[in-house]
Design a protein around this motif. Sequence first.
Motif, PDB file in Angstrom:
ATOM      1  N   CYS A   1       0.859  -1.173   0.000  1.00  0.00           N
ATOM      2  CA  CYS A   1       0.000   0.000   0.000  1.00  0.00           C
ATOM      3  C   CYS A   1       0.898   1.225   0.000  1.00  0.00           C
ATOM      4  O   CYS A   1       2.110   1.115   0.186  1.00  0.00           O
ATOM      5  N   ASP A   2       0.312   2.397  -0.200  1.00  0.00           N
ATOM      6  CA  ASP A   2       1.057   3.648  -0.181  1.00  0.00           C
ATOM      7  C   ASP A   2       0.692   4.406   1.090  1.00  0.00           C
ATOM      8  O   ASP A   2       0.112   3.832   2.020  1.00  0.00           O
ATOM      9  N   ASP A   3       1.025   5.682   1.161  1.00  0.00           N
ATOM     10  CA  ASP A   3       0.653   6.502   2.321  1.00  0.00           C
ATOM     11  C   ASP A   3      -0.863   6.732   2.324  1.00  0.00           C
ATOM     12  O   ASP A   3      -1.607   6.027   2.990  1.00  0.00           O
ATOM     13  N   GLU A   4      -1.327   7.750   1.591  1.00  0.00           N
ATOM     14  CA  GLU A   4      -2.747   7.930   1.290  1.00  0.00           C
ATOM     15  C   GLU A   4      -2.853   7.856  -0.220  1.00  0.00           C
ATOM     16  O   GLU A   4      -2.175   8.593  -0.931  1.00  0.00           O
ATOM     17  N   SER A   5      -3.728   6.987  -0.736  1.00  0.00           N
ATOM     18  CA  SER A   5      -3.594   6.643  -2.147  1.00  0.00           C
ATOM     19  C   SER A   5      -4.860   6.043  -2.718  1.00  0.00           C
ATOM     20  O   SER A   5      -5.673   5.459  -1.995  1.00  0.00           O
ATOM     21  N   VAL A   6      -5.010   6.180  -4.033  1.00  0.00           N
ATOM     22  CA  VAL A   6      -5.944   5.343  -4.761  1.00  0.00           C
ATOM     23  C   VAL A   6      -5.307   3.956  -4.889  1.00  0.00           C
ATOM     24  O   VAL A   6      -4.138   3.760  -4.572  1.00  0.00           O
ATOM     25  N   GLN A   7      -6.078   3.011  -5.379  1.00  0.00           N
ATOM     26  CA  GLN A   7      -5.514   1.685  -5.620  1.00  0.00           C
ATOM     27  C   GLN A   7      -4.860   1.663  -7.002  1.00  0.00           C
ATOM     28  O   GLN A   7      -5.476   2.054  -8.002  1.00  0.00           O
ATOM     29  N   TYR A   8      -3.590   1.232  -7.050  1.00  0.00           N
ATOM     30  CA  TYR A   8      -2.879   1.211  -8.331  1.00  0.00           C
ATOM     31  C   TYR A   8      -1.873   0.076  -8.363  1.00  0.00           C
ATOM     32  O   TYR A   8      -1.602  -0.570  -7.345  1.00  0.00           O
ATOM     33  N   LEU A   9      -1.333  -0.179  -9.545  1.00  0.00           N
ATOM     34  CA  LEU A   9      -0.404  -1.283  -9.770  1.00  0.00           C
ATOM     35  C   LEU A   9       0.877  -0.763 -10.414  1.00  0.00           C
ATOM     36  O   LEU A   9       0.840   0.174 -11.218  1.00  0.00           O
ATOM     37  N   TYR A  10       1.997  -1.389 -10.061  1.00  0.00           N
ATOM     38  CA  TYR A  10       3.236  -1.262 -10.823  1.00  0.00           C
ATOM     39  C   TYR A  10       3.301  -2.472 -11.763  1.00  0.00           C
ATOM     40  O   TYR A  10       3.195  -3.618 -11.316  1.00  0.00           O
ATOM     41  N   VAL A  11       3.499  -2.217 -13.052  1.00  0.00           N
ATOM     42  CA  VAL A  11       3.424  -3.301 -14.034  1.00  0.00           C
ATOM     43  C   VAL A  11       4.614  -3.232 -14.981  1.00  0.00           C
ATOM     44  O   VAL A  11       4.894  -2.168 -15.555  1.00  0.00           O
ATOM     45  N   PRO A  12       5.332  -4.342 -15.204  1.00  0.00           N
ATOM     46  CA  PRO A  12       6.357  -4.349 -16.255  1.00  0.00           C
ATOM     47  C   PRO A  12       5.694  -4.060 -17.602  1.00  0.00           C
ATOM     48  O   PRO A  12       4.688  -4.681 -17.959  1.00  0.00           O
ATOM     49  N   GLU A  13       6.260  -3.130 -18.349  1.00  0.00           N
ATOM     50  CA  GLU A  13       5.600  -2.685 -19.578  1.00  0.00           C
ATOM     51  C   GLU A  13       5.319  -3.816 -20.566  1.00  0.00           C
ATOM     52  O   GLU A  13       4.267  -3.802 -21.226  1.00  0.00           O
ATOM     53  N   PRO A  14       6.197  -4.838 -20.689  1.00  0.00           N
ATOM     54  CA  PRO A  14       5.889  -5.921 -21.631  1.00  0.00           C
ATOM     55  C   PRO A  14       4.629  -6.711 -21.264  1.00  0.00           C
ATOM     56  O   PRO A  14       4.091  -7.424 -22.126  1.00  0.00           O
ATOM     57  N   LEU A  15       4.173  -6.620 -20.017  1.00  0.00           N
ATOM     58  CA  LEU A  15       2.991  -7.378 -19.595  1.00  0.00           C
ATOM     59  C   LEU A  15       1.707  -6.562 -19.681  1.00  0.00           C
ATOM     60  O   LEU A  15       0.637  -7.033 -19.279  1.00  0.00           O
ATOM     61  N   TRP A  16       1.806  -5.340 -20.188  1.00  0.00           N
ATOM     62  CA  TRP A  16       0.617  -4.496 -20.333  1.00  0.00           C
ATOM     63  C   TRP A  16       0.292  -4.355 -21.827  1.00  0.00           C
ATOM     64  O   TRP A  16       1.218  -4.235 -22.632  1.00  0.00           O
ATOM     65  N   PRO A  17      -0.965  -4.444 -22.251  1.00  0.00           N
ATOM     66  CA  PRO A  17      -2.188  -4.384 -21.434  1.00  0.00           C
ATOM     67  C   PRO A  17      -2.746  -5.725 -21.002  1.00  0.00           C
ATOM     68  O   PRO A  17      -3.865  -5.778 -20.488  1.00  0.00           O
ATOM     69  N   GLU A  18      -2.015  -6.819 -21.212  1.00  0.00           N
ATOM     70  CA  GLU A  18      -2.561  -8.122 -20.824  1.00  0.00           C
ATOM     71  C   GLU A  18      -2.949  -8.156 -19.347  1.00  0.00           C
ATOM     72  O   GLU A  18      -3.919  -8.804 -18.962  1.00  0.00           O
ATOM     73  N   MET A  19      -2.187  -7.435 -18.505  1.00  0.00           N
ATOM     74  CA  MET A  19      -2.474  -7.445 -17.070  1.00  0.00           C
ATOM     75  C   MET A  19      -3.601  -6.494 -16.674  1.00  0.00           C
ATOM     76  O   MET A  19      -3.894  -6.336 -15.486  1.00  0.00           O
ATOM     77  N   ALA A  20      -4.257  -5.896 -17.657  1.00  0.00           N
ATOM     78  CA  ALA A  20      -5.395  -5.031 -17.350  1.00  0.00           C
ATOM     79  C   ALA A  20      -6.515  -5.812 -16.670  1.00  0.00           C
ATOM     80  O   ALA A  20      -7.354  -5.227 -15.978  1.00  0.00           O
ATOM     81  N   ASP A  21      -6.535  -7.142 -16.840  1.00  0.00           N
ATOM     82  CA  ASP A  21      -7.582  -7.931 -16.181  1.00  0.00           C
ATOM     83  C   ASP A  21      -7.460  -7.861 -14.665  1.00  0.00           C
ATOM     84  O   ASP A  21      -8.469  -7.804 -13.948  1.00  0.00           O
ATOM     85  N   LEU A  22      -6.228  -7.831 -14.153  1.00  0.00           N
ATOM     86  CA  LEU A  22      -6.047  -7.714 -12.701  1.00  0.00           C
ATOM     87  C   LEU A  22      -6.531  -6.355 -12.216  1.00  0.00           C
ATOM     88  O   LEU A  22      -7.247  -6.257 -11.198  1.00  0.00           O
ATOM     89  N   ALA A  23      -6.160  -5.303 -12.927  1.00  0.00           N
ATOM     90  CA  ALA A  23      -6.606  -3.959 -12.544  1.00  0.00           C
ATOM     91  C   ALA A  23      -8.126  -3.872 -12.546  1.00  0.00           C
ATOM     92  O   ALA A  23      -8.732  -3.262 -11.645  1.00  0.00           O
ATOM     93  N   ALA A  24      -8.766  -4.473 -13.540  1.00  0.00           N
ATOM     94  CA  ALA A  24     -10.223  -4.428 -13.622  1.00  0.00           C
ATOM     95  C   ALA A  24     -10.866  -5.212 -12.484  1.00  0.00           C
ATOM     96  O   ALA A  24     -11.825  -4.740 -11.858  1.00  0.00           O
ATOM     97  N   CYS A  25     -10.352  -6.392 -12.207  1.00  0.00           N
ATOM     98  CA  CYS A  25     -10.926  -7.210 -11.140  1.00  0.00           C
ATOM     99  C   CYS A  25     -10.794  -6.536  -9.779  1.00  0.00           C
ATOM    100  O   CYS A  25     -11.668  -6.689  -8.911  1.00  0.00           O
ATOM    101  N   LEU A  26      -9.704  -5.801  -9.562  1.00  0.00           N
ATOM    102  CA  LEU A  26      -9.495  -5.117  -8.289  1.00  0.00           C
ATOM    103  C   LEU A  26     -10.179  -3.753  -8.243  1.00  0.00           C
ATOM    104  O   LEU A  26     -10.148  -3.089  -7.206  1.00  0.00           O
ATOM    105  N   ASP A  27     -10.768  -3.322  -9.373  1.00  0.00           N
ATOM    106  CA  ASP A  27     -11.359  -1.988  -9.461  1.00  0.00           C
ATOM    107  C   ASP A  27     -10.304  -0.923  -9.181  1.00  0.00           C
ATOM    108  O   ASP A  27     -10.571   0.102  -8.544  1.00  0.00           O
TER     109      ASP A  27
ATOM    110  N   THR B   1       3.553  -5.288  -8.244  1.00  0.00           N
ATOM    111  CA  THR B   1       3.331  -4.747  -6.913  1.00  0.00           C
ATOM    112  C   THR B   1       1.952  -4.103  -6.938  1.00  0.00           C
ATOM    113  O   THR B   1       1.705  -3.193  -7.722  1.00  0.00           O
ATOM    114  N   VAL B   2       1.054  -4.599  -6.094  1.00  0.00           N
ATOM    115  CA  VAL B   2      -0.297  -4.055  -5.999  1.00  0.00           C
ATOM    116  C   VAL B   2      -0.349  -3.113  -4.805  1.00  0.00           C
ATOM    117  O   VAL B   2      -0.110  -3.537  -3.672  1.00  0.00           O
TER     118      VAL B   2
END
Length: 354
Positions: free
Chosen positions: A149-175, A216-217
């Motif tokens: 988690c961060d200090d005060e934050s929205v929910q976000y992900l760090y993603v290796p660029e070669p795995l995007w946008p395939e990893m958009a499914d995780l972002a969507a599932c987590l809202d 990193t979520v």
Amino acid sequence: MKTEIETIAGETPGVAYQLTVHRLTGSDAGAPRTYIQAGLHADERPGVAALHYLIPMLEQAEAEGRLLGSITLVPHANPIGAAQHLFGDHMGRFSMGTRVNFNRDFPVPGKDGVRALDTATAPVFAERRLKSRLLELADDCPIVLDLHCDDESVQYLYVPEPLWPEMADLAACLDAEAALLWDSGSDCAFEEAVFEQMTARARESGGNLSGHCVTTVELRGQNDVDAGLARKDAEGLYRFLQGRGVVAADDSATPDLRADFVARQIRHVEMVEAPAGGTILFHVAPGERVQAGQMVAEIIVDPGCSGGAVAVTAPQAGYVLTRRIRRFVRMGDNLLKIIGDNQAVASRTGALED
């Protein structure tokens, strides 16, 4: 589910740490294997809370024969940091023994492609042996999630660029609201070390990284720990595992990304620093849009005096990702992260903070 308690010897006689490892066995050897850990920064608890609700869901799936891929879970990934308190305050981000961030300096493959891990009996600091063990537990898993988690934050992900946008499914599932994409690392965080090993093995086998997920979520902020959020995060992780074929899927549709989702290269992040020391009055919150030159905070230097507050403005238009949780700041400390509409730092590749 099988639970193992591993012992990590301390550096002095009579000191040892326990690492709890849960293992669930899937019924399909061809299904993706998954590794999930929480609490690597030991003062970050949203991930631990999410696993509290996710684990029973996975146990039930295993018992009912719906668990396809095997899963390894480490809910308290840093027992060393969990034990660090100073005058009642928890110090879970940095090792008090070495002053190294617990999520830095993980072993990565060298120029020869070989990664050197410390064994359980290696004559090195306990945190180094812990880092090697966590990497071992994640080995050969195409799905690896590190919950932070961060200090005060929205929910976000760090993603290796070669795995995007395939990893958009995780972002969507987590809202989730945002993703920061990186193309090279410099700090050897857990995520980076895992991805480098994945990439090296893919090269050796002549394969590609399709179907892989390492991230990193950031589960919002440090104080966003309650039953409602933890259940939501657990349900999101479970939906993601269903979509990736780790758990047998039900009839639920895979969610879409939020309409206002922000995905940018990490070079777009503006680290807004305090121009003076004092008490912070924020004028914006995570999740808001700002314009260039807009006041985002004031720092009270001389309370009640004319000119006693210093204005802090946005360097460019963008999206407020995080802000500092403590309201007293030193000159030069980070106040906010803003995802700029334009590239901010051309050379940025690794960590945003120490």
